[in-house]
Design an enzyme around this catalytic site. Structure first.
Site, PDB file in Angstrom:
ATOM      1  N   ASP A   7       0.886  -1.168   0.000  1.00 16.29           N
ATOM      2  CA  ASP A   7       0.000   0.000   0.000  1.00 16.29           C
ATOM      3  C   ASP A   7       0.923   1.217   0.000  1.00 16.29           C
ATOM      4  O   ASP A   7       1.430   1.610   1.047  1.00 16.29           O
ATOM      5  CB  ASP A   7      -0.903  -0.005   1.231  1.00 16.29           C
ATOM      6  CG  ASP A   7      -1.815   1.212   1.286  1.00 16.29           C
ATOM      7  OD1 ASP A   7      -2.285   1.652   0.218  1.00 16.29           O
ATOM      8  OD2 ASP A   7      -2.037   1.727   2.397  1.00 16.29           O
ATOM      9  N   GLU A  66      -1.195  -1.236  -5.073  1.00  7.46           N
ATOM     10  CA  GLU A  66      -2.361  -0.424  -5.409  1.00  7.46           C
ATOM     11  C   GLU A  66      -2.023   0.576  -6.510  1.00  7.46           C
ATOM     12  O   GLU A  66      -0.964   1.198  -6.497  1.00  7.46           O
ATOM     13  CB  GLU A  66      -2.857   0.314  -4.167  1.00  7.46           C
ATOM     14  CG  GLU A  66      -4.188   0.995  -4.369  1.00  7.46           C
ATOM     15  CD  GLU A  66      -4.771   1.538  -3.079  1.00  7.46           C
ATOM     16  OE1 GLU A  66      -5.690   2.361  -3.183  1.00  7.46           O
ATOM     17  OE2 GLU A  66      -4.313   1.152  -1.991  1.00  7.46           O
ATOM     18  N   ASP A 138      -2.651   0.958   7.138  1.00  4.37           N
ATOM     19  CA  ASP A 138      -1.729   0.786   6.008  1.00  4.37           C
ATOM     20  C   ASP A 138      -1.329  -0.676   5.835  1.00  4.37           C
ATOM     21  O   ASP A 138      -1.296  -1.196   4.717  1.00  4.37           O
ATOM     22  CB  ASP A 138      -0.489   1.664   6.196  1.00  4.37           C
ATOM     23  CG  ASP A 138      -0.831   3.145   6.183  1.00  4.37           C
ATOM     24  OD1 ASP A 138      -1.381   3.615   5.169  1.00  4.37           O
ATOM     25  OD2 ASP A 138      -0.563   3.830   7.184  1.00  4.37           O
TER      26      ASP A 138
END
Length: 180
Positions: A7, A66, A138
């Site tokens: 992430d 991502e 996170d």
């Protein structure tokens, strides 16, 4: 198979590692890479080195990260893209294939709802991996990215790549789903 989920973030980059055997998921490790309050190059270097170290220490077979979303603030979007690039470089330098998923695909694959909240993501990741405590947001997003890749993320990517052929048959991929 071991999957590393990332992430990306300029201040905090989350990572999560799972082992996958058939339909079984097993938690390996998770955490964050925090960058110092410093110039951009130093922060990007910290992300690259951190991801490289994680790859070296945990020897994942695949990775998932991502995709950048377009933020209201274009400068923030550019900075996030640079942080993401540093993380991807760390993955590629470690010889890993890199799969990319949108936040919508991630939430749909993990929670079943593309507009899920951070809290809902954390709860589902905790349940899916049978964790004793809830990971930070996170780390949870990074673990979710690995779960997304393990459970249908490949299908979502494949469907997206088939879009031109599907269009000829009157079908399309919308929000990670095949629709007529």
């Amino acid at each position: 198979m071991r999957i590393l989920g990332i992430d990306p973030g300029l201040r905090v980059t989350g990572f999560g590692i799972i082992d996958v055997s058939g339909h079984r998921l097993a938690y390996v490790a998770s955490g964050v890479i925090r960058t110092p309050t410093a110039d951009l190059a130093t922060r990007l270097g910290t992300i690259f080195q951190g991801v490289s170290t994680i790859v070296r220490e945990h020897a994942p077979d695949q990775s998932a990260i991502e995709k950048v979303f377009v933020n209201v603030n274009p400068q923030s979007t550019l900075l996030l893209g640079q942080a993401r690039g540093a993380a991807i470089c760390g993955l590629v330098a470690g010889g890993l294939p890199v799969a990319e998923y949108t936040a919508l695909q991630l939430k749909q694959a993990v929670v079943g709802y593309g507009r899920a909240t951070k809290t809902q993501m954390q709860e589902m990741v905790t349940r899916l991996l049978n964790l004793s405590g809830q990971p930070g947001s996170d780390a949870a997003d990074a673990l979710g990215m690995a779960i997304c890749h393990a459970h249908g993320g490949n299908t979502l990517s494949t469907l997206g790549g088939l879009a031109p052929a599907l269009a000829k048959k009157g079908l399309r991929v919308r929000r990670g789903r095949l629709v007529g």
